[in-house]
Write a protein that holds these residues in place. Structure first.
Motif, mmCIF file in Angstrom:
data_model
loop_
_atom_site.group_PDB
_atom_site.id
_atom_site.type_symbol
_atom_site.label_atom_id
_atom_site.label_comp_id
_atom_site.label_asym_id
_atom_site.label_seq_id
_atom_site.Cartn_x
_atom_site.Cartn_y
_atom_site.Cartn_z
ATOM 1 N N ALA A 1 0.823 -1.211 0.000
ATOM 2 C CA ALA A 1 0.000 0.000 0.000
ATOM 3 C C ALA A 1 0.857 1.261 0.000
ATOM 4 N N LEU A 2 1.988 1.219 0.691
ATOM 5 C CA LEU A 2 2.814 2.412 0.849
ATOM 6 C C LEU A 2 3.847 2.600 -0.250
ATOM 7 N N SER A 3 4.186 1.550 -0.965
ATOM 8 C CA SER A 3 5.300 1.644 -1.916
ATOM 9 C C SER A 3 5.013 2.411 -3.203
ATOM 10 N N PRO A 4 3.779 2.428 -3.752
ATOM 11 C CA PRO A 4 3.589 3.122 -5.044
ATOM 12 C C PRO A 4 4.097 4.557 -5.093
ATOM 13 N N PRO A 5 3.845 5.411 -4.086
ATOM 14 C CA PRO A 5 4.380 6.777 -4.190
ATOM 15 C C PRO A 5 5.907 6.822 -4.290
ATOM 16 N N TYR A 6 6.596 5.906 -3.598
ATOM 17 C CA TYR A 6 8.057 5.893 -3.660
ATOM 18 C C TYR A 6 8.534 5.340 -5.001
ATOM 19 N N LEU A 7 7.775 4.399 -5.556
ATOM 20 C CA LEU A 7 8.092 3.905 -6.886
ATOM 21 C C LEU A 7 7.925 5.015 -7.914
ATOM 22 N N LEU A 8 6.866 5.801 -7.767
ATOM 23 C CA LEU A 8 6.658 6.927 -8.670
ATOM 24 C C LEU A 8 7.738 7.993 -8.483
ATOM 25 N N ALA A 9 8.214 8.128 -7.261
ATOM 26 C CA ALA A 9 9.257 9.122 -6.993
ATOM 27 C C ALA A 9 10.553 8.761 -7.712
ATOM 28 N N VAL A 10 10.948 7.482 -7.677
ATOM 29 C CA VAL A 10 12.175 7.097 -8.381
ATOM 30 C C VAL A 10 11.964 7.179 -9.889
ATOM 31 N N ALA A 11 10.710 6.993 -10.348
ATOM 32 C CA ALA A 11 10.428 7.139 -11.776
ATOM 33 C C ALA A 11 10.540 8.595 -12.209
ATOM 34 N N GLY A 12 10.208 9.522 -11.296
ATOM 35 C CA GLY A 12 10.284 10.941 -11.614
ATOM 36 C C GLY A 12 11.685 11.503 -11.548
#
Length: 444
Positions: free
Chosen positions: A271-282
């Motif tokens: 639940a918590l990982s998607p924003p951090y995954l998006l952050a490394v993508a950005g």
């Protein structure tokens, strides 16, 4: 008293197709009087839950609301509150309200009322986006989201109990999984409309989408209110503090409940990982850059639900324990790869397909966690403790989610990739702990 209405013929046919029960004789762990109503009730669950899941996708706090607040110029710290408010706000109050819900023999009205409140709150978010900007818009949206989250908490506690009384033990995962697949198709269409420019990515268009989402919650409430629900036991209802003490006492009485809660706590990584995954993508621009590709991320999330929700649901009816283990291993492997790519080959994360595929796999695992844990706690608890187990586990997970805000500090100091690596470790540990869960779908 509950009123009965004969389900339409198409509901019986759809029920038979989805459950492989041609004669409607699957009746496990539900009141005998509820067997006659099961085909109609099953389909009402699918329709109402499908509507709310679609609304959840249209008003996704991690993607849609985050983009909306960014477009309105809300400060970053308010955008960062969206996911904790959305998740923890829905979980923390559940133990306090479980007693009041338990005191009511018919509980479908709790879910219907909570859906109405969620619908109105989300409509309010859409309306506020047209009239406010900056920090004012941010605070209004966070405030309305907190109202919706509290109502969602009441829905969560009551839903597990109503599901357990109206749908057979062997078809509950199928009902929730089917609803997830249907809603995912509709959310996928939303993402495609954004990605291909059919729906302009403007504040006005997103506000209209949020208004539609609110309407879906109201529709779901109307459908759910037509369920034929047998009165349930009301023992355990009463003073919130007394009930809370009794519920926490359950932790010392059931080792399986302890293990389930630990497993679920470790699995908050999905639940918590998607924003951090998006952050490394950005990259250096962080999550704000990823939010600009709103459509592709919505598509990836929706595809994960379409391709996995029904399958996870069917598998959960056979073994929710195995589903939790498999989802944990998938999440661990995906997050490990994400972290290593971000640290060793960051250029790959700038390729459009790489972060989308990784997000897709994480969301497939998240679907497994959601359906596996929901089916497991319902089948593990039995009729008498179902609401109590749900409320207790959700309250504890709510506290864990609040503490999960500390991962933001870790990301600030060591980077988002370090957080993903940590999540990979907790998911792997969840698979190990989950091995000790019992096969609660097995008779005897």
């Amino acid at each position: 008293m509950s009123s009965r209405s004969e389900a339409p013929a198409f509901a019986h046919r759809a029920y038979a197709i989805l459950t492989n029960d041609d004669e409607g004789r699957i009746c496990k762990d539900i009141p005998e009087n509820a067997c006659h109503d099961q085909p109609g009730n099953f389909m009402r669950h699918v329709v109402s839950l499908g509507a709310t899941k679609t609304a959840d996708g249209l008003a996704d706090a991690k993607l849609v609301l985050a983009w909306l607040m960014g477009a309105l110029g809300a400060p970053a710290y308010l955008i960062g509150l969206l996911v904790p408010v959305r998740e923890a706000g829905a979980l923390l109050p559940q133990l306090a309200i479980a007693g009041a819900i338990r005191a009511r023999p018919i509980r479908k009205w709790i879910w219907a009322g909570g859906s109405v409140i969620q619908g109105l709150a989300v409509m309010g978010i859409g309306l506020s986006a047209l009239f406010f900007e900056g920090a004012t818009a941010g605070w209004v949206i966070v405030g309305l989201l907190s109202v919706a989250a509290l109502a969602r908490g009441a829905c969560s506690v009551s839903y597990k109990d109503v599901l357990g009384k109206t749908v057979s033990k062997s078809t509950r995962g199928t009902a929730t999984g089917t609803a997830g697949s249907i809603s995912a198709v509709l959310v996928l269409a939303f993402g495609a409309a954004l990605a291909f420019g059919i729906l302009p990515r403007t504040v006005a268009s997103i506000a209209a989408v949020l208004t539609l989402a609110g309407g879906l919650w109201l529709f779901a409430a109307a459908v759910f209110s037509t369920l034929t629900e047998e009165p349930g036991a009301t023992e355990g209802g009463g003073n919130a503090l007394a009930v809370a003490r009794e519920h926490f006492a359950l932790l010392g009485q059931d080792a399986q409940l302890q293990r389930f809660i630990v497993t679920r706590a470790l699995l908050i990584a999905t639940a918590l990982s998607p924003p951090y995954l998006l952050a490394v993508a950005g990259g250096s621009s962080g999550i704000s850059a990823a939010a600009g590709s709103l459509g592709p991320f919505v598509i990836a999330s929706a595809l994960a639900s379409i391709l996995s929700a029904y399958v996870w649901g069917r598998l959960s009816d056979r073994s929710s324990r195995q589903v939790l283990i498999a989802a944990a291993l998938l999440a661990s492997g995906t997050l490990l790869v994400s972290a290593l790519v971000a640290m060793l080959a960051p250029g790959w994360m700038a390729l459009p397909l790489v972060p989308a595929i990784l997000l897709f796999l994480v969301m497939v695992a998240h679907q497994g966690v959601r359906l596996g844990r929901s089916t497991h706690v319902v089948d593990m608890a039995g009729a008498e403790r179902r609401a109590s187990y749900t409320a207790l586990s959700n309250t504890i997970i709510g506290l864990v989610l609040v503490a999960g805000g500390l991962f933001g500090v870790l990301a600030h100091w060591l980077g988002a990739a370090a957080v993903l690596l940590t999540f990979a470790g907790t998911a792997l540990l969840a698979a190990f702990v989950g091995r000790g869960l019992e096969e609660v779908q097995q008779e005897g």
